[in-house]
Design an enzyme around this catalytic site. Sequence first.
Site, PDB file in Angstrom:
ATOM      1  N   HIS A 461      70.680  15.490  33.930  1.00 49.12           N
ATOM      2  CA  HIS A 461      70.268  14.912  32.701  1.00 49.12           C
ATOM      3  C   HIS A 461      71.151  15.948  31.506  1.00 49.12           C
ATOM      4  O   HIS A 461      71.647  16.874  31.757  1.00 49.12           O
ATOM      5  CB  HIS A 461      68.678  15.297  32.404  1.00 49.12           C
ATOM      6  CG  HIS A 461      68.479  16.753  32.375  1.00 49.12           C
ATOM      7  ND1 HIS A 461      68.202  17.603  31.300  1.00 49.12           N
ATOM      8  CD2 HIS A 461      67.910  17.573  33.461  1.00 49.12           C
ATOM      9  CE1 HIS A 461      68.043  18.816  31.682  1.00 49.12           C
ATOM     10  NE2 HIS A 461      67.667  18.688  32.960  1.00 49.12           N
ATOM     11  N   CYS A 480      66.690  21.065  38.068  1.00 54.05           N
ATOM     12  CA  CYS A 480      67.518  19.845  37.579  1.00 54.05           C
ATOM     13  C   CYS A 480      68.743  20.285  37.333  1.00 54.05           C
ATOM     14  O   CYS A 480      69.236  21.550  37.059  1.00 54.05           O
ATOM     15  CB  CYS A 480      66.886  19.105  36.642  1.00 54.05           C
ATOM     16  SG  CYS A 480      65.321  18.502  36.869  1.00 54.05           S
TER      17      CYS A 480
END
Length: 572
Positions: A461, A480
């Site tokens: 992301h 992440c």
Amino acid sequence: MTPLARLILAFALAPVWGAAAGTLPVDPPATPTVDAAATIRVIAPDVALARRLVEERRTVAGRPVDLPMLRRFYAQRGFRPLWLGDDGSVRDAGRKALAALQAAGLDGLAADDYHAGPIARRLDAHSLDAHSDETTPVELELLLTDGVIALATHRRAGRIAPRSVSVDFAVTPPAMDPVAIGNAVAAAADPAAALEALAPPQGDHAGLKAALAALRAADAAGGWPRVPAPRAAKLEPGMRDPAVRALRQRLAASGDMTGAASASDLYDATLRQGVERFQARHGLEVDGIVGTSTVATLNVPVTDRIAQVVANMERARWFPADLGERHVAVNVPDYRLQAVENGRVVQDMRVIVGTKLRRTPIFSSTITSVVLNPTWTVPVSLAREDYLPKLLKNPGYLAEKGFTVYSSWAAGAAPLDSRRINWKAVGTGIGRLKLRQDPGPENALGQMKFNIPNGFDVYLHDTPGREKFGQTVRAFSSGCVRVGDPKALAAFVLAGDPDWPAEKRQQYLDRRETKTVTVRRPVAVHLLYKTAWVDEAGLLQFRDDVYGRDSELLEAIARRGLSVPRITLARG
């Protein structure tokens, strides 16, 4: 097989098969008046193999072997020897197989784990005498087969199951059929070449193999000279310092400087080039300044670098032979993402990965969709560990960051005014509330999210915290992967989709409208952990073992009784 041999074989196996079938035991036959073992060996070598495999001993000549595998292998062959001739001598294929076992160290493995020494000694003692009292042809046969099949399996699929090392190694090594492998190697014109062909096909395996040989040669020559700390806090070009002489010798030993090492204590332009080359190869800030980090990296022993290469050769065996015609590879210790198409890197960008306490896992998946202007729902663990402390200090924190708080996780739950909640009273019960951050400049996922199905709830992301991409060490996330150029990655992932050109994607971004775009041709994505590799220019690269995974892997292999080099300096 002769009728007599069949009778002896059936007689030898009957107790085992009968017990497996649940039949009642029977009285043993009368003791023969001749040497039964010698008779079986002379009349039917296949029966001698069968008799040995019936035994429950899981060692051969004192060496542990995979007895269940050997039973399956020889049962399919009718218990016919693979490497031995009728007179008990070793065929040429067996000698070539032994040579391959002896060379296992070249691939970061260990010849002793494949019985190379005992086989060689028995082969020398055995010669052509099929009835030597010191050894038996059956022992030699079984050791060779066990060693060859183990080496073949380890060379391609690794020595240990990834999940047995760490739960966040969600990688499935290639499936290997030991029986098929053993038969294929034995049938090959050159068993050694057949075993060599099983090496991982990834591009830098051959380079790591050559690098391992060079590092071992450096170790045999006494290792690399240590570099003392300079008198000043930092050693910069133009300075004179006694440490300069050792620095020249160290860089010359690792090939980062060419030519004869000067005795000068002046930090000159030539030395600066060598320092910068070394810094670039080790993921350090390339500034030519020899500070604490550079000195510490220079003084990592060559034995530790050997262990690092071995660990990386091992992890490479877990991944598929083909990473995908179009794929994305994230190398966690290098904090870097590369998009690859037809073997060529078309995108190269910095990333931010998980902290040491929230490590980014290792796995392969696909990018299935791209979310423009994503919302972000805070996981319960993060709500308790990260957000509750902030709310106890500032009850208005969530409102300031664009969050909506819902009374529960149920569909249709009512929104609450987060500024009026008594967060001290809520405490760890915060997990019962749903905290969702709306799209906007403060959104933790930035403007884009790349979905990659996995069991860890991690993804790629964007991020509003762009300033952290300028740092050398970028382990800041909760697991992440934050990408440095999300628009470029989206262009790669959605290339060829006429419905979603860059202009249309930008329109959605500008309107802060959430939209999930399905990737028509899912792109393979691999989250890797490579602390040593050979780059496109042929340079051996090293990175800091940020999570300590190299030691973790080598220790797990050692616990299985297999041979590995050890890392002496604690890093990660």
